[in-house]
Write a protein that holds these residues in place. Sequence first.
Motif, PDB file in Angstrom:
ATOM      1  N   TRP A   1       0.840  -1.225   0.000  1.00  0.00           N
ATOM      2  CA  TRP A   1       0.000   0.000   0.000  1.00  0.00           C
ATOM      3  C   TRP A   1       0.858   1.251   0.000  1.00  0.00           C
ATOM      4  O   TRP A   1       0.595   2.206  -0.725  1.00  0.00           O
ATOM      5  CB  TRP A   1      -0.904  -0.024   1.213  1.00  0.00           C
ATOM      6  N   PHE A   2       1.927   1.250   0.777  1.00  0.00           N
ATOM      7  CA  PHE A   2       2.802   2.415   0.846  1.00  0.00           C
ATOM      8  C   PHE A   2       3.506   2.636  -0.479  1.00  0.00           C
ATOM      9  O   PHE A   2       3.671   3.772  -0.944  1.00  0.00           O
ATOM     10  CB  PHE A   2       3.818   2.229   1.970  1.00  0.00           C
ATOM     11  N   ALA A   3       3.905   1.505  -1.106  1.00  0.00           N
ATOM     12  CA  ALA A   3       4.578   1.624  -2.392  1.00  0.00           C
ATOM     13  C   ALA A   3       3.612   2.193  -3.438  1.00  0.00           C
ATOM     14  O   ALA A   3       3.977   3.028  -4.265  1.00  0.00           O
ATOM     15  CB  ALA A   3       5.114   0.262  -2.824  1.00  0.00           C
ATOM     16  N   GLU A   4       2.387   1.723  -3.392  1.00  0.00           N
ATOM     17  CA  GLU A   4       1.394   2.214  -4.349  1.00  0.00           C
ATOM     18  C   GLU A   4       1.069   3.685  -4.099  1.00  0.00           C
ATOM     19  O   GLU A   4       0.925   4.485  -5.035  1.00  0.00           O
ATOM     20  CB  GLU A   4       0.121   1.376  -4.236  1.00  0.00           C
ATOM     21  N   PHE A   5       0.981   4.068  -2.802  1.00  0.00           N
ATOM     22  CA  PHE A   5       0.663   5.465  -2.435  1.00  0.00           C
ATOM     23  C   PHE A   5       1.778   6.399  -2.876  1.00  0.00           C
ATOM     24  O   PHE A   5       1.529   7.450  -3.480  1.00  0.00           O
ATOM     25  CB  PHE A   5       0.431   5.559  -0.927  1.00  0.00           C
TER      26      PHE A   5
ATOM     27  N   GLN B   1       4.816  10.131  -8.208  1.00  0.00           N
ATOM     28  CA  GLN B   1       5.937  10.093  -9.135  1.00  0.00           C
ATOM     29  C   GLN B   1       5.452  10.370 -10.553  1.00  0.00           C
ATOM     30  O   GLN B   1       4.387   9.925 -10.972  1.00  0.00           O
ATOM     31  CB  GLN B   1       6.629   8.727  -9.079  1.00  0.00           C
ATOM     32  N   GLY B   2       6.273  11.130 -11.248  1.00  0.00           N
ATOM     33  CA  GLY B   2       5.969  11.432 -12.633  1.00  0.00           C
ATOM     34  C   GLY B   2       4.766  12.306 -12.840  1.00  0.00           C
ATOM     35  O   GLY B   2       4.101  12.203 -13.877  1.00  0.00           O
TER      36      GLY B   2
ATOM     37  N   TRP C   1      -3.959  13.981 -12.296  1.00  0.00           N
ATOM     38  CA  TRP C   1      -3.204  13.363 -11.203  1.00  0.00           C
ATOM     39  C   TRP C   1      -4.056  12.285 -10.549  1.00  0.00           C
ATOM     40  O   TRP C   1      -5.293  12.352 -10.542  1.00  0.00           O
ATOM     41  CB  TRP C   1      -2.839  14.398 -10.151  1.00  0.00           C
ATOM     42  N   PRO C   2      -3.406  11.337  -9.894  1.00  0.00           N
ATOM     43  CA  PRO C   2      -4.142  10.342  -9.099  1.00  0.00           C
ATOM     44  C   PRO C   2      -4.819  11.001  -7.904  1.00  0.00           C
ATOM     45  O   PRO C   2      -4.614  12.179  -7.596  1.00  0.00           O
ATOM     46  CB  PRO C   2      -3.051   9.356  -8.678  1.00  0.00           C
TER      47      PRO C   2
END
Length: 229
Positions: free
Chosen positions: A13-17, A22-23, A32-33
Amino acid sequence: MATSLSKIDLNAWFAEFSGQFQGLNPKEPGQWPLAPKLASALVVMLAVIGVGYFFLLSDVEAGLDAERNREPRLRQDYQAKLAQAVNLPELRKQKSQVEEYVTQLEKQLPGKAEIDSLLSDISSAGVGRGLQFELFRPGQVVIKDYYAELPIAVKVSGRYHDIGAFAADVSNLSRIVTLHNLIVVAPAGARDANGPLTMEATARTYRYLDSAEVAEQRKAAAKAGGKKK
């Protein structure tokens, strides 16, 4: 086993958040997300709150501090006025006494028509004590705020005790008369210690202003106040 699964899910979850940040293309924030959008909205909201505080609430807080600083003085004023309200009957009584005293003093001041009679009384007081008048000259009337002052240059000759009695008689007249700048000397070359003396003084009597003079004084005071402004 459950602990290992929870750890893997949290890392994912942290990696996805973090990957959502990024970018990012700053020129197209609409694409944006969700996470960056929420973060940006939070930053903008905090900025608006900060600017609003410094430009709006700071003035309100300054006004509040000023009112707090006024509180001790207002409390003192309230206590003073409360004390006056409690003592109001006594203050009214004192005011009445002062007004009565002022009325009595005004009765001791002659009017313009009575000045000649008062001058005659002063002269008669000296003659009655056996004094010789060498000078009795009324001066220029000096107009004050609420009364007029008439100086009279006086020079009399006579015995020491008679001069003293004359001064006492003047002070006991029904109207207010005061003696100023008294000078008592023996004639030049006099050898007799009990011989006649000469007294020079300025007698001042006072009279109240008539209605026309009061109106003139008020007019002059109003004119002077207008010039100051």
